[in-house]
Motif scaffolding. Structure first.
Motif, PDB file in Angstrom:
ATOM      1  N   ALA A 165       0.493  -1.674   0.266  1.00 42.21           N
ATOM      2  CA  ALA A 165      -0.109  -0.149  -0.055  1.00 42.21           C
ATOM      3  C   ALA A 165       0.504   1.289   0.197  1.00 42.21           C
ATOM      4  O   ALA A 165       0.757   2.460  -0.702  1.00 42.21           O
ATOM      5  CB  ALA A 165      -1.311   0.338   1.524  1.00 42.21           C
ATOM      6  N   ILE A 166       2.290   1.111   0.570  1.00 41.71           N
ATOM      7  CA  ILE A 166       2.637   2.877   0.699  1.00 41.71           C
ATOM      8  C   ILE A 166       3.770   2.421  -0.576  1.00 41.71           C
ATOM      9  O   ILE A 166       3.342   3.536  -1.124  1.00 41.71           O
ATOM     10  CB  ILE A 166       4.347   1.984   2.235  1.00 41.71           C
ATOM     11  N   ALA A 167       4.056   1.369  -1.013  1.00 36.44           N
ATOM     12  CA  ALA A 167       4.639   1.670  -1.803  1.00 36.44           C
ATOM     13  C   ALA A 167       3.688   1.873  -3.692  1.00 36.44           C
ATOM     14  O   ALA A 167       3.698   3.235  -4.364  1.00 36.44           O
ATOM     15  CB  ALA A 167       4.509   0.225  -3.080  1.00 36.44           C
ATOM     16  N   GLY A 168       2.055   1.765  -3.387  1.00 33.14           N
ATOM     17  CA  GLY A 168       1.501   2.633  -4.490  1.00 33.14           C
ATOM     18  C   GLY A 168       0.805   3.612  -3.842  1.00 33.14           C
ATOM     19  O   GLY A 168       0.876   4.831  -5.008  1.00 33.14           O
ATOM     20  N   VAL A 169       0.990   4.037  -2.898  1.00 33.95           N
ATOM     21  CA  VAL A 169       0.779   5.204  -2.836  1.00 33.95           C
ATOM     22  C   VAL A 169       1.917   6.601  -2.989  1.00 33.95           C
ATOM     23  O   VAL A 169       1.561   7.684  -4.199  1.00 33.95           O
ATOM     24  CB  VAL A 169       0.582   5.945  -1.306  1.00 33.95           C
ATOM     25  N   LEU A 170       2.941   6.008  -3.108  1.00 33.62           N
ATOM     26  CA  LEU A 170       4.359   6.525  -3.159  1.00 33.62           C
ATOM     27  C   LEU A 170       4.514   6.657  -5.059  1.00 33.62           C
ATOM     28  O   LEU A 170       4.976   7.533  -6.078  1.00 33.62           O
ATOM     29  CB  LEU A 170       5.498   6.122  -2.711  1.00 33.62           C
ATOM     30  N   ALA A 171       3.624   5.417  -5.496  1.00 34.99           N
ATOM     31  CA  ALA A 171       3.693   5.807  -6.555  1.00 34.99           C
ATOM     32  C   ALA A 171       3.340   6.661  -7.391  1.00 34.99           C
ATOM     33  O   ALA A 171       3.266   7.167  -8.701  1.00 34.99           O
ATOM     34  CB  ALA A 171       3.771   4.506  -7.776  1.00 34.99           C
ATOM     35  N   PRO A 185       5.469   9.484  -8.918  1.00 28.01           N
ATOM     36  CA  PRO A 185       5.693   8.443 -10.702  1.00 28.01           C
ATOM     37  C   PRO A 185       6.999   8.742 -11.362  1.00 28.01           C
ATOM     38  O   PRO A 185       7.048   7.883 -12.111  1.00 28.01           O
ATOM     39  CB  PRO A 185       4.852   9.637 -11.261  1.00 28.01           C
ATOM     40  N   ASN A 186       7.457   9.647 -11.217  1.00 26.21           N
ATOM     41  CA  ASN A 186       9.172   9.325 -11.601  1.00 26.21           C
ATOM     42  C   ASN A 186      10.088   8.336 -11.270  1.00 26.21           C
ATOM     43  O   ASN A 186      10.785   7.668 -12.327  1.00 26.21           O
ATOM     44  CB  ASN A 186      10.116  11.088 -11.852  1.00 26.21           C
ATOM     45  N   ILE A 187       9.625   8.134  -9.781  1.00 25.27           N
ATOM     46  CA  ILE A 187      10.514   6.645  -9.746  1.00 25.27           C
ATOM     47  C   ILE A 187       9.502   5.686  -9.717  1.00 25.27           C
ATOM     48  O   ILE A 187      10.253   4.672 -10.332  1.00 25.27           O
ATOM     49  CB  ILE A 187      10.269   6.634  -7.875  1.00 25.27           C
ATOM     50  N   GLY A 188       7.933   5.456 -10.225  1.00 20.28           N
ATOM     51  CA  GLY A 188       7.612   4.461 -11.059  1.00 20.28           C
ATOM     52  C   GLY A 188       7.842   3.639 -10.055  1.00 20.28           C
ATOM     53  O   GLY A 188       7.199   3.014  -9.417  1.00 20.28           O
ATOM     54  N   MET A 189       7.234   2.695 -10.878  1.00 22.16           N
ATOM     55  CA  MET A 189       7.694   0.990 -10.570  1.00 22.16           C
ATOM     56  C   MET A 189       8.401   0.723  -9.456  1.00 22.16           C
ATOM     57  O   MET A 189       8.050  -0.339  -8.866  1.00 22.16           O
ATOM     58  CB  MET A 189       7.064   0.016 -11.639  1.00 22.16           C
ATOM     59  N   LEU A 190       9.510   1.482  -9.409  1.00 18.76           N
ATOM     60  CA  LEU A 190      10.665   1.514  -8.990  1.00 18.76           C
ATOM     61  C   LEU A 190      10.568   1.202  -7.319  1.00 18.76           C
ATOM     62  O   LEU A 190      11.025   0.800  -6.054  1.00 18.76           O
ATOM     63  CB  LEU A 190      11.914   1.860  -8.807  1.00 18.76           C
TER      64      LEU A 190
END
Length: 211
Positions: A167-173, A177-182
């Motif tokens: 969930a944290i990764a989804g919010v940060l993505a 978005p410049n980091i994206g799927m990373l």
């Protein structure tokens, strides 16, 4: 909730689930399956460079579905019976798995930092993981479903740590978005977070039983 104990019914449930996952993981390669003429024309290097996002989406999604199936395989190996509720949760899990090739294709066709695309892909993954977590909780809380070996190995906290990080990764993505799927690399912290939360839980329980 009634517990069903027919071996034939349980075998059909597992076999059906395995077949659906096998079809979904096979569908991931379809966008690349007709690439032979292009590869022959451009060469492997240029083709890979021009279609990098498709290869990345395929690789990530293949690993994700494989990992989700491994968890499903482990949990269902603990079960000695099942319930109608488990059947419906399993159907929800399968629906999320079947949807994943679509989200992978959307991701591969949208390489330009699109937050909604990242939200769609990671949201699909999050819902799939939640469905599996609810299945495990149902199994743990229903008497007569879990084997002794499963009771010894089951650890719902492990699933919750993965869900929190996802969930944290989804919010940060979405926010960055410049980091994206990373941002999904945060999932590698799940084992560490699980150890920390496990120690905190044990410490709290020990403190609660002190005279």
């Amino acid at each position: 909730m009634a517990v069903v104990r027919t071996q034939r019914g349980f075998d059909r449930l597992v076999n059906f689930s395995d077949a659906v996952v096998a079809i979904a993981i096979t569908l991931l390669i379809l966008p690349l399956v007709d690439a032979g003429p292009e590869v022959a024309k451009e060469g492997i290097g240029p083709y890979f460079q021009h279609n990098f996002w498709q290869f990345l989406a395929f690789g990530i999604s293949f690993v994700v579905i494989a990992r989700l199936w491994m968890v499903h395989h482990q949990v269902f190996g603990w079960i000695e019976s099942y319930t109608p509720g488990l059947l419906w949760l399993n159907m929800l899990w399968l629906a999320c798995i079947v949807f994943m090739p679509f989200t992978a294709n959307v991701l591969s066709d949208s390489p330009n930092e699109k937050p909604d695309v990242y939200a769609l892909y990671i949201g699909n993954l999050l819902l799939t993981t939640l469905a599996m977590q609810f299945m495990e909780l149902l199994i743990l809380r229903t008497p007569g479903m879990l084997s002794e070996e499963g009771a010894a190995q089951a650890d719902p906290l492990r699933g919750w740590t993965f869900i929190v990080l996802l969930a944290i990764a989804g919010v940060l993505a979405v926010l960055f978005p410049n980091i994206g799927m990373l941002w999904l690399l945060l999932l590698f912290l799940s084992r560490l977070l699980h150890l920390v939360l496990g120690r905190m839980t044990r410490s709290r329980d020990h403190a609660g039983v002190r005279p």
